[in-house]
Design a protein around this motif. Structure first.
Motif, PDB file in Angstrom:
ATOM      1  N   SER A  38     -83.305  28.198  81.261  1.00 16.97           N
ATOM      2  CA  SER A  38     -83.063  29.597  80.918  1.00 16.97           C
ATOM      3  C   SER A  38     -82.036  30.221  81.850  1.00 16.97           C
ATOM      4  O   SER A  38     -81.297  31.138  81.466  1.00 16.97           O
ATOM      5  CB  SER A  38     -84.365  30.386  80.972  1.00 16.97           C
ATOM      6  N   GLY A  39     -81.984  29.734  83.090  1.00 18.01           N
ATOM      7  CA  GLY A  39     -80.994  30.271  84.019  1.00 18.01           C
ATOM      8  C   GLY A  39     -79.569  29.990  83.595  1.00 18.01           C
ATOM      9  O   GLY A  39     -78.634  30.656  84.067  1.00 18.01           O
ATOM     10  N   LEU A  40     -79.377  29.008  82.729  1.00 14.80           N
ATOM     11  CA  LEU A  40     -78.027  28.695  82.263  1.00 14.80           C
ATOM     12  C   LEU A  40     -77.652  29.437  80.994  1.00 14.80           C
ATOM     13  O   LEU A  40     -76.504  29.365  80.544  1.00 14.80           O
ATOM     14  CB  LEU A  40     -77.905  27.187  81.985  1.00 14.80           C
ATOM     15  N   VAL A  41     -78.622  30.137  80.385  1.00 18.14           N
ATOM     16  CA  VAL A  41     -78.376  30.722  79.077  1.00 18.14           C
ATOM     17  C   VAL A  41     -77.272  31.773  79.136  1.00 18.14           C
ATOM     18  O   VAL A  41     -76.299  31.750  78.359  1.00 18.14           O
ATOM     19  CB  VAL A  41     -79.673  31.314  78.502  1.00 18.14           C
ATOM     20  N   LEU A  42     -77.373  32.711  80.061  1.00 18.65           N
ATOM     21  CA  LEU A  42     -76.403  33.806  80.096  1.00 18.65           C
ATOM     22  C   LEU A  42     -74.977  33.320  80.352  1.00 18.65           C
ATOM     23  O   LEU A  42     -74.059  33.716  79.616  1.00 18.65           O
ATOM     24  CB  LEU A  42     -76.831  34.843  81.158  1.00 18.65           C
ATOM     25  N   PRO A  43     -74.731  32.492  81.369  1.00 14.90           N
ATOM     26  CA  PRO A  43     -73.338  32.016  81.520  1.00 14.90           C
ATOM     27  C   PRO A  43     -72.865  31.189  80.334  1.00 14.90           C
ATOM     28  O   PRO A  43     -71.700  31.282  79.951  1.00 14.90           O
ATOM     29  CB  PRO A  43     -73.384  31.195  82.810  1.00 14.90           C
ATOM     30  N   LEU A  44     -73.753  30.402  79.742  1.00 16.10           N
ATOM     31  CA  LEU A  44     -73.313  29.602  78.597  1.00 16.10           C
ATOM     32  C   LEU A  44     -72.963  30.484  77.410  1.00 16.10           C
ATOM     33  O   LEU A  44     -71.932  30.290  76.746  1.00 16.10           O
ATOM     34  CB  LEU A  44     -74.408  28.608  78.208  1.00 16.10           C
ATOM     35  N   GLN A  66     -80.819  26.748  71.647  1.00 16.59           N
ATOM     36  CA  GLN A  66     -82.014  27.449  71.184  1.00 16.59           C
ATOM     37  C   GLN A  66     -83.125  26.443  70.869  1.00 16.59           C
ATOM     38  O   GLN A  66     -84.304  26.708  71.138  1.00 16.59           O
ATOM     39  CB  GLN A  66     -81.685  28.269  69.934  1.00 16.59           C
ATOM     40  N   SER A  67     -82.743  25.296  70.317  1.00 14.82           N
ATOM     41  CA  SER A  67     -83.746  24.281  70.003  1.00 14.82           C
ATOM     42  C   SER A  67     -84.434  23.790  71.268  1.00 14.82           C
ATOM     43  O   SER A  67     -85.649  23.529  71.278  1.00 14.82           O
ATOM     44  CB  SER A  67     -83.091  23.106  69.274  1.00 14.82           C
ATOM     45  N   ALA A  68     -83.672  23.645  72.330  1.00 13.60           N
ATOM     46  CA  ALA A  68     -84.265  23.197  73.587  1.00 13.60           C
ATOM     47  C   ALA A  68     -85.176  24.278  74.172  1.00 13.60           C
ATOM     48  O   ALA A  68     -86.213  23.981  74.775  1.00 13.60           O
ATOM     49  CB  ALA A  68     -83.169  22.822  74.582  1.00 13.60           C
ATOM     50  N   LEU A  69     -84.823  25.547  73.996  1.00 13.52           N
ATOM     51  CA  LEU A  69     -85.624  26.642  74.553  1.00 13.52           C
ATOM     52  C   LEU A  69     -86.914  26.858  73.758  1.00 13.52           C
ATOM     53  O   LEU A  69     -87.919  27.308  74.320  1.00 13.52           O
ATOM     54  CB  LEU A  69     -84.794  27.929  74.564  1.00 13.52           C
ATOM     55  N   GLY A  70     -86.879  26.602  72.478  1.00 12.83           N
ATOM     56  CA  GLY A  70     -88.077  26.801  71.667  1.00 12.83           C
ATOM     57  C   GLY A  70     -87.973  28.014  70.774  1.00 12.83           C
ATOM     58  O   GLY A  70     -87.123  28.907  70.958  1.00 12.83           O
ATOM     59  N   LEU A  71     -88.888  28.094  69.777  1.00 16.01           N
ATOM     60  CA  LEU A  71     -88.852  29.183  68.804  1.00 16.01           C
ATOM     61  C   LEU A  71     -89.243  30.518  69.409  1.00 16.01           C
ATOM     62  O   LEU A  71     -88.808  31.584  68.946  1.00 16.01           O
ATOM     63  CB  LEU A  71     -89.773  28.850  67.632  1.00 16.01           C
ATOM     64  N   GLU A  81     -80.744  35.570  72.204  1.00 12.90           N
ATOM     65  CA  GLU A  81     -80.596  36.839  71.501  1.00 12.90           C
ATOM     66  C   GLU A  81     -80.329  37.971  72.480  1.00 12.90           C
ATOM     67  O   GLU A  81     -79.449  38.810  72.261  1.00 12.90           O
ATOM     68  CB  GLU A  81     -81.853  37.105  70.684  1.00 12.90           C
ATOM     69  N   ALA A  82     -81.037  37.955  73.582  1.00 10.12           N
ATOM     70  CA  ALA A  82     -80.831  39.001  74.587  1.00 10.12           C
ATOM     71  C   ALA A  82     -79.442  38.900  75.199  1.00 10.12           C
ATOM     72  O   ALA A  82     -78.766  39.924  75.446  1.00 10.12           O
ATOM     73  CB  ALA A  82     -81.912  38.895  75.670  1.00 10.12           C
ATOM     74  N   ALA A  83     -78.989  37.696  75.457  1.00 12.89           N
ATOM     75  CA  ALA A  83     -77.661  37.519  76.045  1.00 12.89           C
ATOM     76  C   ALA A  83     -76.581  38.007  75.085  1.00 12.89           C
ATOM     77  O   ALA A  83     -75.623  38.676  75.500  1.00 12.89           O
ATOM     78  CB  ALA A  83     -77.449  36.051  76.405  1.00 12.89           C
ATOM     79  N   ILE A  84     -76.744  37.708  73.811  1.00  9.62           N
ATOM     80  CA  ILE A  84     -75.750  38.162  72.829  1.00  9.62           C
ATOM     81  C   ILE A  84     -75.742  39.676  72.744  1.00  9.62           C
ATOM     82  O   ILE A  84     -74.680  40.328  72.693  1.00  9.62           O
ATOM     83  CB  ILE A  84     -76.046  37.523  71.461  1.00  9.62           C
ATOM     84  N   ALA A  85     -76.932  40.259  72.735  1.00  4.94           N
ATOM     85  CA  ALA A  85     -77.009  41.727  72.667  1.00  4.94           C
ATOM     86  C   ALA A  85     -76.331  42.367  73.875  1.00  4.94           C
ATOM     87  O   ALA A  85     -75.605  43.369  73.756  1.00  4.94           O
ATOM     88  CB  ALA A  85     -78.467  42.147  72.564  1.00  4.94           C
ATOM     89  N   SER A  86     -76.543  41.808  75.048  1.00  2.91           N
ATOM     90  CA  SER A  86     -75.915  42.378  76.242  1.00  2.91           C
ATOM     91  C   SER A  86     -74.401  42.234  76.183  1.00  2.91           C
ATOM     92  O   SER A  86     -73.660  43.125  76.626  1.00  2.91           O
ATOM     93  CB  SER A  86     -76.471  41.706  77.499  1.00  2.91           C
ATOM     94  N   LEU A  87     -73.931  41.123  75.659  1.00  2.00           N
ATOM     95  CA  LEU A  87     -72.479  40.947  75.552  1.00  2.00           C
ATOM     96  C   LEU A  87     -71.877  41.908  74.532  1.00  2.00           C
ATOM     97  O   LEU A  87     -70.744  42.382  74.710  1.00  2.00           O
ATOM     98  CB  LEU A  87     -72.173  39.498  75.144  1.00  2.00           C
ATOM     99  N   MET A  88     -72.612  42.212  73.480  1.00  2.00           N
ATOM    100  CA  MET A  88     -72.082  43.139  72.480  1.00  2.00           C
ATOM    101  C   MET A  88     -71.965  44.556  73.028  1.00  2.00           C
ATOM    102  O   MET A  88     -71.095  45.328  72.608  1.00  2.00           O
ATOM    103  CB  MET A  88     -72.968  43.125  71.236  1.00  2.00           C
ATOM    104  N   LEU A  89     -72.833  44.902  73.943  1.00  2.00           N
ATOM    105  CA  LEU A  89     -72.814  46.263  74.509  1.00  2.00           C
ATOM    106  C   LEU A  89     -72.046  46.340  75.823  1.00  2.00           C
ATOM    107  O   LEU A  89     -72.029  47.391  76.470  1.00  2.00           O
ATOM    108  CB  LEU A  89     -74.244  46.740  74.734  1.00  2.00           C
ATOM    109  N   GLN A  90     -71.441  45.270  76.240  1.00  5.50           N
ATOM    110  CA  GLN A  90     -70.873  45.187  77.582  1.00  5.50           C
ATOM    111  C   GLN A  90     -69.773  46.215  77.793  1.00  5.50           C
ATOM    112  O   GLN A  90     -69.681  46.855  78.851  1.00  5.50           O
ATOM    113  CB  GLN A  90     -70.328  43.775  77.816  1.00  5.50           C
ATOM    114  N   HIS A  91     -68.908  46.421  76.805  1.00 10.70           N
ATOM    115  CA  HIS A  91     -67.762  47.314  76.960  1.00 10.70           C
ATOM    116  C   HIS A  91     -67.912  48.606  76.171  1.00 10.70           C
ATOM    117  O   HIS A  91     -66.924  49.313  75.957  1.00 10.70           O
ATOM    118  CB  HIS A  91     -66.481  46.599  76.522  1.00 10.70           C
TER     119      HIS A  91
END
Length: 1883
Positions: free
Chosen positions: A714-720, A747-752, A758-768
């Motif tokens: 999970s620690g690699l999710v945000l940079p990836l 996502q498959s490795a992290l589990g359902l 999803e959280a990382a994508i949301a943060s990137l969408m609101l970043q600017h």
């Protein structure tokens, strides 16, 4: 042949001072005085006896009578006369009486006459006349009966043995060949006598100064042995006798392998052995070796066995003859021939071969007496024999086999596989195979790889690979992997090797792994992991060296390691935990990389990887630790670099494989690798995509292998996700598909249940984003989300990428990747709502992005599914059962009104901006959420119920806050409800009249920084323009919406509802509007809002009511230009391999689709307007009005193509629209062709999936537009496509032309039933337009000829499926009937239309539809009528050769065949090639015409109208082409059609012009096969030709012009008939005319009696020699025996006439042409060397070693050549050339002297296999291009060089042992036969 050093290249004496007359001159006349009357009477009696031979010989008894008369005449000689009158004729007749076909009584009587003659002429006379008499005797033993053998041997013993040695010496090879048949049966009673006779001849030719070496061998026997070896080499049928003699008489050439201590007699023995070796190897040691090589290559097993026995007993491998005296390459030649016997797989041969190669067995006494440690002790026996082979035979055998492996076998798979089978056989003896195989393993594999590129067919390569695989499977596993490791060390190790050479080594390893079996248990468990570890160590060394490897080389090496690891099973590594006793042991990982590599190399180099001899260098656990450690180190090292390159992916693949296969107990530093990943991802700079995908793959594999925890992953999710977000940019579509799949893998490795992504994508969408009064939300995050959404919903479990092989960085073991289409809500829910939030604030850029997204949304049902799920999660919004009197209720405190309000407002925004097609989705289905009992039937019902639930509650208790919230929720719900209940078309509002200012402002905005302001301006401008008129029917908002609405039933009903029409007063729009639109479509700044511009354009087009056609062309030109530019940039993006970020914010594919939408709108408006105009000018309207662009149906295609053009204005308007259509068709075809054919290889493979996705979208969009264009204007669009096809042919681009034929079946509107009638209309429009209705005529705007259209019709019909014939059958037959009604306007296309009818017949024959007899009969009638029409309308077109024919005449060297259908030929050429069309049709006539009578009728018509005029033309043979002969050949293959074609062929063959030089180019490849079929089918051809030959006559010869003319005519007639005979013999298979051979010989004998004044004269001799050449080439030697006396006498006379005085009888009889053909006959005989001719060869050439090494005589002066060509050459003054110059002969193509001397070619490379060819008229030989008019020129340029070189060439040809080029000899003969310069001409 290279001469020995120090030997003179010229003889010591020219022979001028030699005593006695020249022997060959003595054969031309008699020696006795002619003035003696007794002699004259004696000679007259002999002549009378000789005359009986030509008249009275009918039966064998006549021969005996003739011989008795001759003997009596000879016995009547005067006692003082010892000469034989007419001795040449006597010798010739006696040789003819020794014909093998005659009974033995005749042979006995002949020998009696010979005996009397020899007794008369005495020893001196026989020595002088030996060339006259011995040739007739030489062949007797080969056929003699027992009663004949004894007198024959008596004759030789009594008269020949004691002749002068100088007379016997030239004939010694012939003598040996003559006696060898008597040695074939060792048990016969004549064997010992014959053997002793051979020994006597050997003694007879010894020089007087010879010394005895042994009782039977003397120092002067060297010449005899050289002659004997030559005889054994060339005498194939006499090799049994040669073997018997060698086994008894050949000296033993071996020396003791371990010499005993020196004794007194030892030196004498050694000296004798050396002299014996000198005896059989002097002066040319190569002949001994070639004698054995020829015997070992014999076809008979017994002979091979005998020669192997001789090798073992007489010529051991360690002998000085082989080790010291043999020249370079000779021992290799012998070894190559010896080991080739193993191919027969005969144990008797192999056992003898092993004995020779391994040396003699140690004797029992030596083993018993030897000390224990001596080399001869029993336990050293095997090792000593191995050492023997290694010392004496290993290196030359390896070189010989390498030469075989590397030789060019000419693409023959059997020859290429031969050395592999030999190597396999050698492996049967480990003492040999163990030493040879390591040297040959890699060359064998490399040769297989090279053959793969050269193989003509896949079957050839499979055959070679099968043989090589059998050899490969027999090689030890350790050796295989040791060689691969050595290759890898050369590829990536230190050294000076070039990158190309290193790459070649890696390619060879890959070839081994791909095509050979490297999967045996020992290989995959021991050697494969060891080799992979060694590669990783070498990679680590290379990365730390001063000269690192290139990226591609490193990647290739790592891929090899990965391939090896894929072979390794999990069982190769232990699963139990490490024991305490092993914890402290030194592992491979603890060693240095140099130490690890050193141990592995030592294992393979010292022990050859043999597990029986040594244990593996590491245990399985140590190996696992070392592999994982090295792979981890390499991965960490690459991650630490800024640009790791493509090798990182390969390293990741290696590490992933190890993580999957190694047990979890294997030590691995996962923390270090995790830190390296974090460090690499933490960089601010964007990482390459390969690095990103590698990190994803590594992290998921490590998690799957339990090397890291879920928290660490999970620690690699945000940079990836941050880096993935950059690759999802809309302007960079290169890695979209790959990036989305990588996110779902993570996502498959992290589990359902994990929502980190999803959280990382949301943060990137609101970043600017910037919220507040002046909110700012950029569009780029939204565009990235759109990409993620699109590809997620298209990620299905059944996709092709999930069925293919696992990618390099694919899924981890045990991990199944989730599919986006099934689990989209896990990752996309919250980001989707963040996107929809932008719809609230229209001031942001993201608002326009979301709005555009909704208009083209993929998976709108998924979006609504998320809304349903979220709304039903709120308890108070779930559907509740209601009572009959519902009452409003209040909200409870637990109801989350804010969340409900948020969802409803979002839904309101979606329904406000969603496309009309979304209503169809709402009306279709509703997913049933859990907990709902009465589910709503549709989504629309569900949303209505939700709205009702919202307004059903009154208010919330408590403070005012909830009450305000409830009110807002009510308003939002009512808004949604209002949107659902309203019509989807909203009325447009009017605006102020500010259009001029707004247009100017809009144009200024194109250069502004914010493109989104253009959208607002576009809306305002359009509103201002609408205010200029009353409210008209509103057009669709966009073409995309219209097409999607057409899919929905409800929306379709709304769209089809007729709008309310009002009278409008059209007003012209402002002039600046068009300029502004064009600028907006072209400006780069408008790309982000291009859809809005397209909508604006569609809305403005109705304003141009009267001027639409004026603005159509500029609009279409601008759109097509922008489409072309955008498409070019998109195609270039996928071709580039760099990753430079693009400056644009909109992807080119979206721009392209928008532009295509705009083009479609413009064309639709223009076409609808054109139809309206044409309808208005019609005088009488048709009942069916033409339909519009989108609604036209196929049945109305032709009625909507064009209306009656009665006004020029309407015609101009139609021309304008059609030109626009043409531009659109061309640009759409360009887009549709993307990624097809030759376009695919240039793409970047890293983005293959994205390319497939993007190109498929573009091609589908272009295809839909093409379908609409074809539906509107089928004829014109089809002509445009044909124009593209024609342009491709003009440019020579066959692939593009084929793409056109692939396009038409892909279009729904161009089905064959529509396309074929349109093609017919296009043809009629150009040939007979008056026959067409005006509405069906073409406007002829495309420059096409009728031939172009018909050829396209043929190709298009051929490309159709057979089952489509029933659709077009009626139209096709009606068209053909119409054509036949008036064929004259179509006369240029009738041949192609015939081909069209033939294609119909072929296809119909393959279908059930074609079983209708009436229909097939109708087609047959049409075909025959077309055929008749062709011959009627173009009767004279076949008499003059066309351009194709002339071009074929100019290329005689090329094979003449019908031009293939795939060749790029222009339609005009194909249409004019009537003969070629017929040649392609004739083979299918039985399919087309069905009935045999019709087939014969068609064949007769073709023969009568095509073949016969061409063959009987005044211009014949210029009227005959390769295609014409191909047509004739196909006609000859038709059943029951022999009558027509045989007569045509016979007429052509008997034509006097048949042998014109213009026919030479077609003679060998086309005429000869036809003549072969003709002659084989009719056995009377040869007797009929022979009957035309009349014997020469001198009766009634008078002088004058008339007599000369008659003689010339007889000569010409005879020459032509002889040439026909030679051609027929050369054309047919071997021995076809054996039964006619006696008749042929009789005719030739008669013609050879012609003189210069007879009729026919001796001018026909050249043709006689041609016939003899043909017989030599096409008749087995055993059948030629009766011809040799005739041939010998003729060759003697012809060659001797060269030095005859001018105007002498000989000079007049043998003209220049006759001499030239005689030389060519002799040249061919020397080259082919038939068995019986070898007995006579010494008469013409020096066939012994004297040809190169001239003998020195102590008495009588120097060397005097006896062979005829040498003597004639000396007489001509060329004595300095005899043997003095090495000829450049054809056999020496790769260096004559080197090949003969047994050396390698320059550079040490292998020699290609040469062919043995004649000396005259071949490349590298003596040119025969010389004028036949002047004899001195012929002598100087041809004859003198030929005579000077022929003897040495004959010897070198024998020495080279090359096979004969039979085909080349036939070609040379055909060239002479078709040379009419030597045919006499009339006065």
């Amino acid at each position: 042949m290279a001469l020995e050093p120090g030997r003179s290249v010229s003889p010591d004496s020219s022979g001028r001072d030699s005593p006695g007359p020249r022997q060959w001159m003595g054969q031309l006349g008699d020696d006795a005085p002619a003035n003696d009357k007794h002699y004259r009477k004696y000679a007259s009696g002999v002549d009378r006896a000789l005359s009986l031979f030509d008249t009275a010989l009918q039966e064998w008894a006549d021969y005996i009578s003739f011989l008795n008369r001759l003997l009596k005449a000879l016995q009547a000689r005067p006692s003082s006369v010892s000469a034989i009158p007419s001795k040449a004729i006597v010798a010739k007749r006696l040789s003819q009486c020794l014909n093998p076909a005659l009974p033995s009584g005749v042979h006995q009587k002949t020998l009696e006459v010979y005996s009397y003659i020899f007794s008369v002429i005495g020893k001196d006379g026989l020595s002088r006349d030996l060339p006259l008499y011995f040739p007739g005797l030489a062949s007797v033993l080969s056929f003699a009966s027992l009663t004949v053998r004894a007198p024959f041997l008596d004759l030789l013993e009594r008269y020949l043995v004691d002749l002068d040695p100088r007379s016997l010496r030239p004939a010694m090879k012939s003598v040996v060949l003559a006696l060898l048949p008597g040695l074939e049966e060792e048990t016969s009673e004549d064997f010992d006598r014959t053997f002793k006779l051979v020994e006597r001849f050997k003694t007879a030719i010894r020089p007087p100064e010879s010394d005895d070496i042994t009782e039977v061998h003397s120092s002067g026997d060297d010449f005899f042995w050289q002659c004997f070896f030559l005889a054994a080499i060339t005498g194939h049928t006499r090799r049994t006798g040669a073997l018997a003699y060698l086994s008894r008489a050949l000296p033993r050439l071996g020396r003791p392998q371990h010499p005993e201590p020196s004794r007194g007699e030892a030196p004498s023995k050694d000296d004798a052995a050396g002299r014996l070796a000198q005896l059989v190897t002097s002066p040319e040691p190569g002949l001994l070796i070639r004698c054995f090589a020829a015997g070992l290559a014999d076809e008979q097993l017994l002979i091979q066995r005998g020669f192997l026995d001789l090798l073992v007993t007489h010529l051991p491998l360690h002998s000085d003859v082989l080790q010291a005296r043999a020249k370079g390459g000779d021992l290799e030649l012998l070894l190559r021939a010896a080991v080739s016997v193993t191919v027969r797989r005969d144990m008797s041969l192999n056992r003898r071969l092993w004995s020779w190669l391994l040396g003699p067995e140690p004797s029992a006494s030596s083993e018993h007496d030897a000390p224990p440690d001596s080399p001869t002790s029993p336990h050293h026996a095997l090792s000593s024999r191995t050492s023997y082979f290694a010392e004496y035979g290993l290196r030359p055998l390896v070189r010989a086999l390498l030469a075989m492996v590397r030789s060019d076998a000419g693409g023959n798979p059997a020859e290429r596989a031969r050395p592999y089978r030999i190597c396999l056989s050698l492996m049967d003896r480990w003492e040999i195979g163990g030493l040879v195989v390591p040297e040959l393993f890699l060359p064998v594999v490399d040769s297989v790889r090279e053959f793969k590129a050269k193989a003509a067919t896949k079957a050839d390569f499979t055959e070679v690979l099968r043989s090589a695989s059998v050899f490969f499977d027999g090689v030890e596993s350790g050796l295989i992997y040791g060689e691969m490791l050595a290759l890898m060390a050369q590829a990536i190790g230190p050294g000076e090797a070039s990158p190309q050479e290193r790459r070649r080594q890696i390619d060879l390893i890959r070839f081994i792994l791909t095509y050979f079996n490297v999967r045996e248990e020992e290989m995959i468990t021991i050697h494969a992991p060891l080799t992979a570890l060694a590669i990783l160590c070498m990679m680590e060394e290379a990365s730390n060296s001063d000269h690192p490897l290139g990226a591609s080389l490193s990647e290739a090496a790592l891929n090899i390691a990965a391939t090896l690891l894929e072979l390794v099973p999990e069982r190769a590594f232990p699963t139990q935990a490490r024991g305490k006793d092993e914890a402290g042991s030194e592992t491979a990982g603890s060693l240095s990389k140099a130490g690890t590599l050193k141990k592995i190399k030592a294992f393979y180099m010292n022990d050859q990887g043999n597990l029986d001899a040594a244990s593996p260098p590491f245990s399985a656990r140590e190996l696992a630790d070392a592999l994982l450690e090295k792979a981890g180190d390499l991965a960490c090292t690459s991650l630490s670099r800024k640009d790791p390159g493509p090798e990182l992916a390969a390293k990741s693949r290696v590490l992933n494989l190890l993580l999957e296969k190694l047990p979890a107990t294997t030590s691995f530093d996962a923390k270090r690798l995790l830190d390296a990943m974090h460090s690499r991802l933490a960089s601010d700079d964007p990482v390459p995509f390969t690095t990103y995908s590698t990190v994803v793959s590594l992290s998921t594999h490590m998690h799957s292998a339990n090397r890291i925890t879920a928290l660490e992953l999970s620690g690699l999710v945000l940079p990836l996700v941050s880096h993935a977000w950059a690759y999802l940019s809309a302007s960079e579509p290169k890695y979209h598909v790959e990036t989305v799949r990588s996110l779902w893998l993570l996502q498959s490795a992290l589990g359902l249940s994990n929502r980190d992504i999803e959280a990382a994508i949301a943060s990137l969408m609101l970043q600017h984003d910037a919220m507040g009064t002046f909110s700012k939300r950029p569009s780029d995050p939204g565009r990235s989300f759109i990409v993620l959404w699109t590809h997620t919903l298209q990620d299905h479990s059944s996709g092709p990428e999930r069925r293919g092989p696992k990618a390099a960085n694919g899924e981890a073991k045990g991990l199944t990747r989730l599919t986006g289409a099934d689990h989209h809500d896990i990752m996309l829910t919250r980001p989707m709502f963040l996107m929809l939030d932008a719809l609230v604030d229209e001031k942001t850029q993201l608002f326009m992005t979301v709005k555009t997204w909704l208009n083209s949304l993929v998976g709108v049902d998924k979006l609504f599914h998320i809304f349903v799920t979220k709304l039903f999660e709120l308890p108070f919004l779930r559907p509740q059962p209601r009572s009959s009197n519902p009452a409003p209720t209040d909200y409870s405190e637990d109801d989350d009104l804010d969340l409900a309000l948020y969802y409803v407002r979002s839904l309101s925004s979606v329904l406000r901006w969603c496309p009309e097609a979304a209503w169809a989705v709402l009306a279709k289905k509703l997913p049933q959420p859990e907990g709902t009992e009465d589910a709503d039937p549709t989504l629309q019902h569900g949303f209505v119920r939700v709205c009702l639930e919202c307004i059903a509650h009154h208010k919330a208790p408590g403070e005012d806050g909830p009450e305000v919230t409830a009110t807002q929720l009510h308003r939002a719900a009512l808004t949604v409800l209002h949107q659902i209940l309203l019509n989807p078309f909203a009325e447009q509002l009017a605006d102020l009249h500010l259009e001029n200012v707004l247009i100017e402002k809009l144009q200024q905005s194109l250069s502004g920084p914010d493109p989104y302001v253009q959208v607002l301006l576009l809306d305002v401008v359009y509103a201002s323009l609408r205010i200029r008129e009353l409210v008209p029917p509103r057009p669709p908002s966009s073409p995309t919406q219209e097409k999607r609405m057409a899919l929905a039933d409800a929306a379709a009903r709304i769209a089809r509802a007729p709008p309310t029409e009002r009278l409008v007063i059209p007003q012209p729009p402002p002039p600046a509007l068009l300029k502004c639109i064009l600028a907006g479509l072209s400006a780069p700044s408008s790309r982000p809002v291009l859809d809005s511009w397209v909508v604006f354009l569609a809305e403005c087009l109705p304003l141009y009511t009267d001027s639409l056609f004026q603005v159509l062309i500029p609009l279409v030109e601008t759109l097509c230009r922008q489409i072309g530019n955008t498409f070019g940039s998109l195609r270039g993006l996928f071709r580039s391999t760099d990753q430079k970020p693009s400056q644009g914010s909109v992807g080119p594919e979206a721009t392209l689709i928008s532009l295509l939408n705009g083009l479609e709108q413009v064309l639709a408006s223009g076409h609808d307007r054109l139809l309206a105009e044409e309808a208005r000018v019609q005088v009488v309207k048709s009942p069916d009005q033409p339909q519009g662009f989108f609604g036209s149906v196929v049945s109305g295609v032709f009625s909507s193509d064009a209306s009656a053009q009665t006004r020029s204005a309407t015609a101009n308007d139609r021309l304008t629209v059609l030109l626009a259509f043409q531009d659109a068709v061309r640009i759409c075809f360009t887009i549709w062709s993307w990624g097809q054919g030759g376009d695919a290889p240039g793409q970047d493979p890293a983005s293959a999936a994205s390319l497939n996705y993007t190109s498929l979208r573009m091609r589908n969009r272009a295809r839909r537009l093409l379908e609409h264009l074809f539906a509107a204007e089928t004829l014109e669009c089809l002509e445009t496509v044909i124009g593209i096809w024609r342009g491709a042919l003009d440019a020579g681009d066959a692939a593009k032309a084929a793409e056109v034929l692939n396009l038409l079946p892909a279009l729904d509107g161009s089905r064959p039933k529509h396309t074929v009638p349109a093609l017919f209309n296009a043809i009629y429009s150009r040939t007979n337009p008056g026959a067409l209705d005006p509405s069906r005529r073409s406007t002829l705007t495309i420059d096409l000829q009728d031939t172009d259209l018909v050829i396209f019709l043929v190709d298009y019909t051929r490309s159709l499926e057979d089952d489509t014939m029933d659709e077009i059958w009626q139209d096709c037959t009606a068209f053909l009937k119409d054509i036949l009604g008036n064929p004259f306007p179509h006369r240029q296309t009738l041949p192609s239309l015939l081909e069209f009818a033939a294609v119909l017949g072929e296809k119909v024959d393959n279908t059930n539809f074609g079983e209708q007899r009436k229909m097939r009969r109708e087609l047959a009638d049409l075909f025959l009528r077309l055929l008749t029409a062709i011959f009627t309308t173009r009767p004279a077109s076949f008499e003059v050769p066309g351009p194709a024919t002339l071009s074929e005449k100019q290329r005689p060297s090329e094979p003449s065949r019908p031009v293939s259908r795939g060749a790029v030929r222009l339609p005009a050429e194909r249409a004019d090639d009537v003969v070629g069309i017929l040649a392609g049709i004739v083979p299918n006539l039985p399919k087309i015409l069905v009935e045999n009578d019709r087939v014969l009728t068609a064949a007769a018509a073709i023969s009568t109208n095509v073949i016969a005029p061409a063959l009987r033309s005044k211009s014949f043979p210029d009227t005959v082409s390769a295609t014409m002969l191909a047509l004739l050949r196909e006609l000859s293959k038709l059943p029951n059609n022999q009558k027509a074609w045989k007569k045509d062929l016979a007429d052509a063959f008997n034509d006097q012009r048949f042998f014109a030089p213009s026919s030479l180019g077609l003679a060998h490849t086309d005429w000869l096969p036809l003549l072969r079929q003709w002659a084989v089918a009719d056995k009377e051809r040869m007797p009929e030709l022979l009957s035309r030959l009349t014997p020469p006559t001198t009766a009634g010869i008078v002088f004058g012009v008339g007599a000369t003319s008659a003689r010339l005519e007889a000569d010409r007639r005879t020459q032509l008939n002889l040439r026909r005979i030679a051609t027929l013999v050369a054309a047919c298979p071997a021995d076809t005319f054996v039964t006619d051979l006696p008749a042929i010989a009789d005719k030739l004998t008669e013609l050879l009696g012609a003189t210069a004044t007879s009729s026919p004269s001796s001018a026909t001799r050249a043709e006689v020699y041609m016939v003899l050449r043909a017989l030599v080439l096409r008749t087995s030697p055993v059948h030629l025996a009766p011809l040799w006396p005739l041939v010998n006498a003729e060759l003697h006379a012809a060659l001797a006439s060269v030095v005859a005085p001018d105007h002498s009888t000989a000079s007049d009889t043998y003209g220049n042409a006759s001499v030239m053909q005689a030389c060519k006959l002799l040249d061919l005989l020397v080259c082919v060397a038939p068995d019986d001719f070898q007995l006579h060869e010494w008469l013409f050439v020096t066939d012994t070693i004297d040809a190169v090494y001239h003998p020195q005589f102590a008495v009588g002066g120097g060397y005097q050549p006896v062979a005829l060509v040498d003597a004639v050459c000396e007489e001509l003054g060329a004595a300095g050339l005899v043997g003095g110059a090495t000829p450049t002969v054809p056999v020496m193509e790769t260096g004559a002297v080197a090949a003969v001397g047994g050396m390698q070619a320059p550079g040490g490379g292998p020699l290609s296999v040469p062919l043995r060819r004649p000396l005259l008229g071949f490349p590298g030989g003596i040119s025969d291009e010389v004028s036949m008019e002047r004899k001195d020129e012929l002598v100087a340029k041809v004859l003198r060089p030929f005579f000077a070189q022929l003897s040495i060439y004959a010897f070198e040809s024998t020495y080279a042992m090359a096979p004969v080029d039979w085909e080349g000899c036939v070609v040379a003969l055909v060239k002479d036969v078709f040379d009419e310069r030597t045919i006499v001409r009339g006065l």
